[in-house]
Design an enzyme around this catalytic site. Structure first.
Site, PDB file in Angstrom:
ATOM      1  N   LYS A   1      13.382  10.767  10.122  1.00 28.49           N
ATOM      2  CA  LYS A   1      14.279  10.295  11.196  1.00 28.49           C
ATOM      3  C   LYS A   1      14.183   8.776  11.285  1.00 28.49           C
ATOM      4  O   LYS A   1      13.190   8.166  10.868  1.00 28.49           O
ATOM      5  CB  LYS A   1      13.933  10.913  12.563  1.00 28.49           C
ATOM      6  CG  LYS A   1      12.525  10.594  13.110  1.00 28.49           C
ATOM      7  CD  LYS A   1      12.410   9.280  13.853  1.00 28.49           C
ATOM      8  CE  LYS A   1      10.968   8.982  14.238  1.00 28.49           C
ATOM      9  NZ  LYS A   1      10.609   7.616  14.435  1.00 28.49           N
TER      10      LYS A   1
ATOM     11  N   PRO B   1       7.870   7.887   3.107  1.00 26.55           N
ATOM     12  CA  PRO B   1       6.652   7.072   3.147  1.00 26.55           C
ATOM     13  C   PRO B   1       5.784   7.420   4.363  1.00 26.55           C
ATOM     14  O   PRO B   1       6.301   7.847   5.400  1.00 26.55           O
ATOM     15  CB  PRO B   1       7.169   5.632   3.208  1.00 26.55           C
ATOM     16  CG  PRO B   1       8.613   5.714   3.516  1.00 26.55           C
ATOM     17  CD  PRO B   1       9.094   7.076   3.139  1.00 26.55           C
TER      18      PRO B   1
ATOM     19  N   ALA C   1       5.025   5.243   8.511  1.00 32.70           N
ATOM     20  CA  ALA C   1       6.136   4.313   8.278  1.00 32.70           C
ATOM     21  C   ALA C   1       7.148   4.288   9.416  1.00 32.70           C
ATOM     22  O   ALA C   1       8.161   3.615   9.319  1.00 32.70           O
ATOM     23  CB  ALA C   1       6.836   4.697   6.975  1.00 32.70           C
ATOM     24  N   GLY C   2       6.905   5.068  10.491  1.00 35.21           N
ATOM     25  CA  GLY C   2       7.877   5.111  11.593  1.00 35.21           C
ATOM     26  C   GLY C   2       9.039   6.040  11.313  1.00 35.21           C
ATOM     27  O   GLY C   2      10.086   5.945  11.941  1.00 35.21           O
ATOM     28  N   LEU C   3       8.841   6.980  10.363  1.00 37.24           N
ATOM     29  CA  LEU C   3       9.932   7.878   9.953  1.00 37.24           C
ATOM     30  C   LEU C   3       9.622   9.347  10.268  1.00 37.24           C
ATOM     31  O   LEU C   3      10.334  10.247   9.806  1.00 37.24           O
ATOM     32  CB  LEU C   3      10.209   7.710   8.448  1.00 37.24           C
ATOM     33  CG  LEU C   3      10.620   6.295   8.002  1.00 37.24           C
ATOM     34  CD1 LEU C   3      10.701   6.206   6.476  1.00 37.24           C
ATOM     35  CD2 LEU C   3      11.956   5.891   8.613  1.00 37.24           C
TER      36      LEU C   3
ATOM     37  N   GLY D   1       4.969  13.144   9.185  1.00 39.11           N
ATOM     38  CA  GLY D   1       4.062  14.239   9.544  1.00 39.11           C
ATOM     39  C   GLY D   1       4.750  15.240  10.466  1.00 39.11           C
ATOM     40  O   GLY D   1       4.626  16.457  10.291  1.00 39.11           O
ATOM     41  N   SER D   2       5.505  14.725  11.432  1.00 42.41           N
ATOM     42  CA  SER D   2       6.164  15.597  12.416  1.00 42.41           C
ATOM     43  C   SER D   2       7.176  16.519  11.742  1.00 42.41           C
ATOM     44  O   SER D   2       7.298  17.698  12.094  1.00 42.41           O
ATOM     45  CB  SER D   2       6.901  14.755  13.468  1.00 42.41           C
ATOM     46  OG  SER D   2       6.001  13.889  14.104  1.00 42.41           O
ATOM     47  N   THR D   3       7.913  15.994  10.767  1.00 43.98           N
ATOM     48  CA  THR D   3       8.934  16.821  10.117  1.00 43.98           C
ATOM     49  C   THR D   3       8.287  17.879   9.222  1.00 43.98           C
ATOM     50  O   THR D   3       8.802  18.988   9.078  1.00 43.98           O
ATOM     51  CB  THR D   3       9.966  15.933   9.372  1.00 43.98           C
ATOM     52  OG1 THR D   3      11.092  16.725   9.051  1.00 43.98           O
ATOM     53  CG2 THR D   3       9.418  15.311   8.119  1.00 43.98           C
TER      54      THR D   3
ATOM     55  N   ASP E   1       7.395  14.041  18.468  1.00 45.38           N
ATOM     56  CA  ASP E   1       8.603  14.009  17.635  1.00 45.38           C
ATOM     57  C   ASP E   1       8.943  15.376  17.032  1.00 45.38           C
ATOM     58  O   ASP E   1      10.009  15.543  16.442  1.00 45.38           O
ATOM     59  CB  ASP E   1       8.433  13.026  16.457  1.00 45.38           C
ATOM     60  CG  ASP E   1       8.505  11.569  16.900  1.00 45.38           C
ATOM     61  OD1 ASP E   1       8.914  11.317  18.048  1.00 45.38           O
ATOM     62  OD2 ASP E   1       8.141  10.696  16.098  1.00 45.38           O
TER      63      ASP E   1
HETATM   64  P1  ATP Z   1       6.029   8.716  13.684  1.00 48.70           P
HETATM   65  O1  ATP Z   1       7.308   8.060  13.269  1.00 48.70           O
HETATM   66  O2  ATP Z   1       6.212  10.154  14.172  1.00 48.70           O
HETATM   67  O3  ATP Z   1       5.172   7.914  14.577  1.00 48.70           O
HETATM   68  P2  ATP Z   1       4.977   7.986  11.160  1.00 48.70           P
HETATM   69  O4  ATP Z   1       6.125   8.197  10.232  1.00 48.70           O
HETATM   70  O5  ATP Z   1       4.752   6.583  11.618  1.00 48.70           O
HETATM   71  O6  ATP Z   1       5.145   8.941  12.382  1.00 48.70           O
HETATM   72  P3  ATP Z   1       3.364   9.732   9.562  1.00 48.70           P
HETATM   73  O7  ATP Z   1       3.955   9.553   8.212  1.00 48.70           O
HETATM   74  O8  ATP Z   1       3.673  10.978  10.293  1.00 48.70           O
HETATM   75  O9  ATP Z   1       3.678   8.471  10.488  1.00 48.70           O
HETATM   76  O10 ATP Z   1       1.786   9.540   9.369  1.00 48.70           O
HETATM   77  C1  ATP Z   1       0.959   9.165  10.439  1.00 48.70           C
HETATM   78  C2  ATP Z   1      -0.457   9.635  10.130  1.00 48.70           C
HETATM   79  O11 ATP Z   1      -0.492  11.048  10.136  1.00 48.70           O
HETATM   80  C3  ATP Z   1      -0.962   9.179   8.782  1.00 48.70           C
HETATM   81  O12 ATP Z   1      -2.159   8.475   8.974  1.00 48.70           O
HETATM   82  C4  ATP Z   1      -1.189  10.455   7.986  1.00 48.70           C
HETATM   83  O13 ATP Z   1      -2.386  10.427   7.240  1.00 48.70           O
HETATM   84  C5  ATP Z   1      -1.276  11.546   9.052  1.00 48.70           C
HETATM   85  N1  ATP Z   1      -0.664  12.828   8.627  1.00 48.70           N
HETATM   86  C6  ATP Z   1      -1.077  14.050   8.992  1.00 48.70           C
HETATM   87  N2  ATP Z   1      -0.316  15.000   8.445  1.00 48.70           N
HETATM   88  C7  ATP Z   1       0.638  14.385   7.725  1.00 48.70           C
HETATM   89  C8  ATP Z   1       1.713  14.843   6.923  1.00 48.70           C
HETATM   90  N3  ATP Z   1       1.959  16.149   6.751  1.00 48.70           N
HETATM   91  N4  ATP Z   1       2.507  13.921   6.349  1.00 48.70           N
HETATM   92  C9  ATP Z   1       2.277  12.605   6.552  1.00 48.70           C
HETATM   93  N5  ATP Z   1       1.252  12.118   7.259  1.00 48.70           N
HETATM   94  C10 ATP Z   1       0.436  12.981   7.860  1.00 48.70           C
END
Ligand code: ATP
Length: 322
Positions: free
Chosen positions: A11, A98, A101-103, A106-108, A140
């Site tokens: 997202k 990535p 990365a703010g995308l 993990g949540s998806t 998220d």
């Molecule tokens: P958001 O935009 O929801 O804040 P994000 O994109 O910034 O999330 P993620 O890629 O979700 O961040 O990763 C955040 C942390 O979660 C990382 O340090 C990663 O090691 C951990 N993590 C746990 N499970 C997962 C997963 N399935 N995929 C990616 N990262 C994960």
């Protein structure tokens, strides 16, 4: 053996506004979230033993109970003890989104596991049930269950659909070595801007809906209805993210990247979520390709990754289920 394969979309935030503190320690937010066609592949295979096993193609992502996909499976097992008869699951994550990365990578992934196990174990859960479970895993996740274009309020877990604007494209760019912790970004924002939050007394007098997200919500509705170029221009001008105020000063490289994307002929450019990914909106795939090519010339850094993705009207797509 039973298998379910899914695509789990990233997202971006078209609007991210921090409204103040909540009694539970989180921030009160008003966000406009948009699913995009940059997706991880998730395969869920049933196991005869009652274990949860996770494999991930990205070396920085943990595969134990810190992984959100693992936690999603563990939550289902905890909530529905009778499914122990089915055994366990092996989850394989092919990462394309990535990390940190703010995308919402993990949540998806967590959302895909909830959707996939609902099918695999025939739980009969509705989207609303899945969103309620998702909220226990992260703010998220409810958005990621349904996806598309949505307004997210509360701590981000209360979602309501907005008009479909999935004709647009996005160019994303991120320095490979840079990661921003979401917790750090919100904590730093509170340290620097907490004094501007409304007090609990004044907060309850203010309407819950955001004053600022109103214009972008109206612009989305107008664009969805008329599909006019002038409405997309307005949409681009209304992009907003409070977290830029703390992430950009701390990471001058991200500021520079945002400035460069902003200089390109796009509808607008902004950091997504807590960054450090920056995105630019475009009207068409061709325009996105031109912007990506121009960015590579302007910033010829081998550490800078970029992607092109369409807006999508869904988040989790079931590819195979047998
Ligand atoms: P958001 O935009 O929801 O804040 P994000 O994109 O910034 O999330 P993620 O890629 O979700 O961040 O990763 C955040 C942390 O979660 C990382 O340090 C990663 O090691 C951990 N993590 C746990 N499970 C997962 C997963 N399935 N995929 C990616 N990262 C994960």
């Amino acid at each position: 053996m039973r298998v379910c394969s899914l695509a789990a979309s990233a997202k971006i935030n078209l609007h991210l506004e921090i409204l103040g503190n909540r009694p539970d320690g989180y921030h009160e937010l008003a966000m406009v979230m948009q699913s995009i066609g940059l997706a991880d592949e998730i395969e869920i295979r049933s196991l005869s033993t009652d274990t949860i096993r996770v494999h991930c193609s990205h070396p920085d992502v943990p595969t134990d109970d810190r992984n959100l996909a693992y936690r999603a499976a563990a939550l289902i097992v905890e909530e529905f003890p009778s499914i122990a008869q089915y055994g366990g699951v092996e989850i394989t994550i092919q990462k394309h989104i990535p990390v940190a990365a703010g995308l919402a990578g993990g949540s998806t992934n967590a959302a895909a596991v909830l959707v996939g196990l609902n099918l695999l174990w025939k739980l009969g859960l509705t989207q609303t049930d899945l969103q309620a479970l998702g909220a226990k895993l992260g703010s998220d996740v409810p958005f990621c269950i349904t996806g598309g274009t949505m307004l997210a309020t509360g701590r981000g877990e209360q979602v309501s659909p907005l008009p479909d604007v999935s004709q647009l494209y996005v160019v994303l760019a991120k320095y490979r070595h840079l990661a921003v912790s979401t917790a750090w970004a919100y904590k730093t924002y509170r340290q620097q801007f907490g004094h501007t939050y409304p007090t609990p007394e004044s907060a309850h007098r203010q309407p819950h809906t955001s004053a600022q997200s109103g214009p972008i919500v109206s612009a989305l509705a107008k664009f969805a209805q008329n599909n006019a170029a002038s409405d997309t221009l307005q949409l681009g001008q209304l992009l907003y993210n409070d977290l830029e105020k703390v992430v950009l000063p701390a990471h001058p490289l991200v500021q520079h990247l945002r400035d460069e994307l902003y200089r390109q002929p796009t509808l607008g450019a902004m950091m997504s979520g807590s960054g450090p990914t920056v995105f630019a909106l475009t009207q068409s795939l061709i325009q996105a390709q031109q912007v990506q090519a121009a960015l590579k010339v302007a910033l010829p850094d081998p550490d800078l990754d970029s992607w092109i993705a369409p807006f999508t009207n869904t988040s989790i797509r079931v590819i195979r289920h047998d």
